[in-house]
Write a protein that holds these residues in place. Structure first.
Motif, PDB file in Angstrom:
ATOM      1  N   VAL A  40       0.821  -1.154  -0.220  1.00 55.86           N
ATOM      2  CA  VAL A  40       0.072   0.087  -0.295  1.00 55.86           C
ATOM      3  C   VAL A  40       0.787   1.368   0.136  1.00 55.86           C
ATOM      4  N   ALA A  41       1.816   1.049   0.049  1.00 56.06           N
ATOM      5  CA  ALA A  41       2.815   2.623   0.125  1.00 56.06           C
ATOM      6  C   ALA A  41       2.765   3.624  -1.242  1.00 56.06           C
ATOM      7  N   THR A  42       2.455   2.791  -2.288  1.00 50.58           N
ATOM      8  CA  THR A  42       1.826   3.760  -3.832  1.00 50.58           C
ATOM      9  C   THR A  42       1.092   4.126  -3.829  1.00 50.58           C
ATOM     10  N   ILE A  43       0.440   3.277  -3.013  1.00 48.05           N
ATOM     11  CA  ILE A  43      -1.726   4.169  -3.124  1.00 48.05           C
ATOM     12  C   ILE A  43      -1.698   4.924  -1.800  1.00 48.05           C
ATOM     13  N   THR A  44      -0.693   4.305  -0.591  1.00 52.08           N
ATOM     14  CA  THR A  44      -1.142   5.609   0.072  1.00 52.08           C
ATOM     15  C   THR A  44      -0.692   6.794   0.137  1.00 52.08           C
ATOM     16  N   LEU A  45       0.913   7.003  -0.876  1.00 53.63           N
ATOM     17  CA  LEU A  45       1.178   8.400  -1.058  1.00 53.63           C
ATOM     18  C   LEU A  45       0.307   8.849  -2.252  1.00 53.63           C
ATOM     19  N   VAL A  46      -0.312   8.660  -2.854  1.00 54.43           N
ATOM     20  CA  VAL A  46      -0.781   9.387  -4.032  1.00 54.43           C
ATOM     21  C   VAL A  46      -2.024   9.514  -3.698  1.00 54.43           C
ATOM     22  N   LEU A  47      -2.807   8.463  -2.550  1.00 54.41           N
ATOM     23  CA  LEU A  47      -4.638   9.200  -2.154  1.00 54.41           C
ATOM     24  C   LEU A  47      -3.592  10.173  -0.784  1.00 54.41           C
ATOM     25  N   VAL A  48      -2.955  10.518  -0.815  1.00 53.13           N
ATOM     26  CA  VAL A  48      -2.264  11.593   0.000  1.00 53.13           C
ATOM     27  C   VAL A  48      -2.892  12.945  -0.392  1.00 53.13           C
ATOM     28  N   THR A  49      -1.665  12.840  -1.282  1.00 48.09           N
ATOM     29  CA  THR A  49      -1.242  13.865  -1.869  1.00 48.09           C
ATOM     30  C   THR A  49      -2.296  14.177  -2.965  1.00 48.09           C
ATOM     31  N   GLY A  50      -2.833  12.780  -3.266  1.00 47.51           N
ATOM     32  CA  GLY A  50      -3.631  13.365  -4.645  1.00 47.51           C
ATOM     33  C   GLY A  50      -3.545  13.717  -6.054  1.00 47.51           C
ATOM     34  N   ILE A  51      -2.452  13.191  -6.110  1.00 45.76           N
ATOM     35  CA  ILE A  51      -1.523  12.786  -7.721  1.00 45.76           C
ATOM     36  C   ILE A  51      -0.803  11.628  -8.324  1.00 45.76           C
ATOM     37  N   GLU A  52      -1.310  11.634  -9.068  1.00 40.10           N
ATOM     38  CA  GLU A  52      -1.041  10.060  -9.508  1.00 40.10           C
ATOM     39  C   GLU A  52      -0.263   9.717 -10.139  1.00 40.10           C
ATOM     40  N   SER A  53       0.269  11.082 -11.037  1.00 37.36           N
ATOM     41  CA  SER A  53       2.103  10.684 -11.338  1.00 37.36           C
ATOM     42  C   SER A  53       2.636  10.428 -10.900  1.00 37.36           C
ATOM     43  N   ILE A  54       2.477   9.803  -9.624  1.00 35.11           N
ATOM     44  CA  ILE A  54       3.748   9.659  -8.585  1.00 35.11           C
ATOM     45  C   ILE A  54       4.273   8.793  -8.191  1.00 35.11           C
ATOM     46  N   VAL A  55       3.318   7.101  -9.155  1.00 38.16           N
ATOM     47  CA  VAL A  55       3.086   6.111  -8.421  1.00 38.16           C
ATOM     48  C   VAL A  55       4.795   5.440  -8.045  1.00 38.16           C
ATOM     49  N   GLY A  56       6.053   5.622  -8.612  1.00 39.46           N
ATOM     50  CA  GLY A  56       6.709   4.923  -7.923  1.00 39.46           C
ATOM     51  C   GLY A  56       8.007   6.275  -7.144  1.00 39.46           C
ATOM     52  N   LEU A  57       6.543   6.525  -6.255  1.00 44.72           N
ATOM     53  CA  LEU A  57       7.435   7.544  -4.757  1.00 44.72           C
ATOM     54  C   LEU A  57       7.927   7.146  -4.079  1.00 44.72           C
ATOM     55  N   GLY A  58       6.673   6.459  -3.403  1.00 44.82           N
ATOM     56  CA  GLY A  58       6.524   5.912  -2.070  1.00 44.82           C
ATOM     57  C   GLY A  58       7.447   4.625  -1.833  1.00 44.82           C
ATOM     58  N   PRO A  59       7.042   3.869  -2.834  1.00 48.21           N
ATOM     59  CA  PRO A  59       8.506   3.209  -2.846  1.00 48.21           C
ATOM     60  C   PRO A  59       9.960   2.969  -2.324  1.00 48.21           C
ATOM     61  N   ALA A  60      10.104   4.247  -3.389  1.00 51.88           N
ATOM     62  CA  ALA A  60      11.299   5.315  -3.934  1.00 51.88           C
ATOM     63  C   ALA A  60      11.902   5.671  -2.526  1.00 51.88           C
ATOM     64  N   ILE A  61      10.938   5.803  -2.315  1.00 57.14           N
ATOM     65  CA  ILE A  61      11.873   6.787  -0.773  1.00 57.14           C
ATOM     66  C   ILE A  61      11.435   5.979   0.846  1.00 57.14           C
ATOM     67  N   ALA A 101       0.432   6.418   9.382  1.00 58.19           N
ATOM     68  CA  ALA A 101      -1.307   5.773  10.807  1.00 58.19           C
ATOM     69  C   ALA A 101      -1.270   7.555  10.932  1.00 58.19           C
ATOM     70  N   LEU A 102      -0.490   8.123  12.215  1.00 55.31           N
ATOM     71  CA  LEU A 102      -1.138   9.335  12.214  1.00 55.31           C
ATOM     72  C   LEU A 102      -1.542  10.435  10.810  1.00 55.31           C
ATOM     73  N   GLY A 103      -0.205  10.227   9.336  1.00 55.08           N
ATOM     74  CA  GLY A 103      -0.691  11.509   8.178  1.00 55.08           C
ATOM     75  C   GLY A 103      -1.386  10.663   7.393  1.00 55.08           C
ATOM     76  N   CYS A 104      -1.861   9.330   7.950  1.00 61.15           N
ATOM     77  CA  CYS A 104      -2.968   8.718   7.260  1.00 61.15           C
ATOM     78  C   CYS A 104      -4.702   9.708   7.833  1.00 61.15           C
ATOM     79  N   SER A 105      -4.332   9.435   9.188  1.00 60.75           N
ATOM     80  CA  SER A 105      -5.627  10.457  10.114  1.00 60.75           C
ATOM     81  C   SER A 105      -5.475  11.841   9.747  1.00 60.75           C
ATOM     82  N   LEU A 106      -4.719  12.487   9.408  1.00 60.00           N
ATOM     83  CA  LEU A 106      -4.799  13.359   8.963  1.00 60.00           C
ATOM     84  C   LEU A 106      -4.523  14.227   7.887  1.00 60.00           C
ATOM     85  N   ASP A 107      -4.180  13.026   6.934  1.00 64.72           N
ATOM     86  CA  ASP A 107      -4.610  13.880   5.327  1.00 64.72           C
ATOM     87  C   ASP A 107      -3.405  15.058   5.270  1.00 64.72           C
ATOM     88  N   ALA A 108      -1.659  14.508   6.519  1.00 63.64           N
ATOM     89  CA  ALA A 108      -1.370  15.415   6.010  1.00 63.64           C
ATOM     90  C   ALA A 108       0.488  14.533   5.969  1.00 63.64           C
TER      91      ALA A 108
END
Length: 420
Positions: A40-61, A101-108
């Motif tokens: 869920v790293a990829t989808i977590t970051l896409v959902l929290v940022t709203g940017i779908e073009s950063i598909v590989g950024l979550g795993p890259a971090i 988890a906190l970031g997902c809860s606060l959309d941060a």
């Protein structure tokens, strides 16, 4: 008295079996946390940022943080011992999962990104536990020892379907649905910290005692500079094999979640695919350790990379959950063969006070390469689809395999190297 007999006698005076089980349990818990991160790293970051073009950024971090943590963690292992670094890695992971988890809860998104960095650092530190496994046995049994602790991660494969899949079943994939799974992962990391602190004595202590026994009581030589270690015969080929196998494996694995969802399957199906991938990584590891010791590490590196090439080629032709699972199973199996062979070769060419930095440097390089491949793979997938990921990943394992095949097998060492 023969040096090998001295080593066996020295090893028998320590709780090697108990420590090995505890190290394996550490990798089991790490595997459980990473299953969630991979899925869920990829989808977590896409959902929290709203940017779908950063598909590989979550795993890259995750990969870059793990890579950057590996070398300093390895150096600390050589100075302080294996246990403090493994425990510290789990501590970072506990905080990191909690922040996500906190970031997902606060959309941060800043909290999620920092949390990803700490989870990646945990992976970079705790994966060095395989060095601890090699520390506690004579050279001729190191591939088997590494395979024993990696076998612990096999049981972590059950954590995805048993723990995380029910948390996603029947739910829309929104940020709120990600909070509890990340908190569960934090609890797993905390349990890993407790287990790590139970490992006594530190495997580095056992390694130094084995070295003294092999040298008939002579004082250990000081550690050689890293550049000197990297020039020893056998080390360059092992580094190349480790880089190719690890980078391609994690690069493809971390894009799997998005690929499976892109084939119009449910998010919960990702855990099935990842679980079978982890089974491929670890199910046969006890057999593979013995085969690597008998068949030869250099040849095993080539075989492992060849299996990975079959897997990445297959990825372009399958869309079902079953077909993708087979592809990812073979990816894990090929990585298993190549990675055990490469790690056993690396620690054989390094003294106990050198192993952490050598394996840490290799993990640093492989992690950064894996992060780059995840970013490139994400961009390629967005632009051209899964076929582009398949072609690039296949080339990344075939070319090193050809190089290793042409360079031939390095000379075997009769004993641990001395510092230069």
């Amino acid at each position: 008295m023969p040096a090998c007999l001295n080593c066996s006698i020295a090893a028998s005076s320590y709780p090697v079996r108990r420590n090995t089980v505890l190290v394996a349990l550490c990798l089991l818990l790490l595997s459980g946390v990473l299953q969630l991160a991979v899925a869920v790293a990829t989808i977590t970051l896409v959902l929290v940022t709203g940017i779908e073009s950063i598909v590989g950024l979550g795993p890259a971090i995750l990969l870059a943080a793990g890579a950057l943590a590996a070398l300093p963690a390895g150096r600390l292992m050589d100075r302080l011992g294996r246990v403090p670094v493994i425990a510290g890695g789990f501590g970072a992971g506990t905080v990191g999962c909690s922040l996500v988890a906190l970031g997902c809860s606060l959309d941060a998104s800043p909290l999620v990104i920092v949390g990803f960095g700490l989870v990646g650092a945990m992976n970079g530190a705790v994966l060095l536990a395989r060095t601890a496994a090699a520390d506690m046995v004579p050279p001729e049994r190191r591939a088997r020892a590494i395979s024993y602790v990696l076998f612990g991660a096999l049981f972590g494969a059950a954590l995805g379907p048993l723990v995380f899949r029910p948390l996603f079943a029947g739910k829309d994939l929104e940020l709120d649905a990600l909070v509890v799974p990340w908190l569960v992962a934090a609890a797993m990391a905390l349990a890993g910290l407790v287990v790590a602190l139970l490992i006594r004595p530190d495997p580095r202590t056992i390694a130094l005692e084995l070295e003294r026994a092999a040298d008939q009581g002579a004082p250990p030589a000081p550690a050689a500079p890293l550049r000197t270690i990297l020039r020893r015969p056998g080390v360059p080929s092992a580094v190349v094999g480790a880089l190719a196998s690890f980078a391609v494996m994690v690069g493809v694995m971390n894009l799997t979640g998005y690929i499976v969802v892109g084939h119009h399957h449910e998010q919960a199906d990702v855990f099935t695919v990842i679980s079978l991938h982890i089974v491929g990584m670890y199910a046969l590891v006890l057999v593979i350790g013995r085969l690597v010791d008998g068949f030869g590490r250099h040849r095993s590196l080539i075989v492992g990379l060849a299996i990975m090439a079959v897997s990445t080629t297959l990825l372009a032709w399958v869309e079902s959950v079953a077909g993708t699972s087979v592809s990812l199973f073979l990816l894990g199996l090929g990585w298993n063969v190549a990675y055990v062979a490469a790690t056993a070769e690396l620690v054989t060419h390094a003294a106990p006070v050198e192993r952490g930095r050598l394996v840490g440097f290799t993990d640093l390089s492989a992690g950064l390469l894996g992060a780059a491949l995840a970013l490139l793979g994400g961009a390629a997938y967005t632009e051209w689809g899964v076929a582009a990921v398949s072609v690039g990943a296949t080339a990344a394992v075939v070319l090193p395999a050809v190089v290793l095949l042409l360079t031939g097998r390095p000379p075997r060492l009769a004993q641990a190297p001395e510092a230069v």
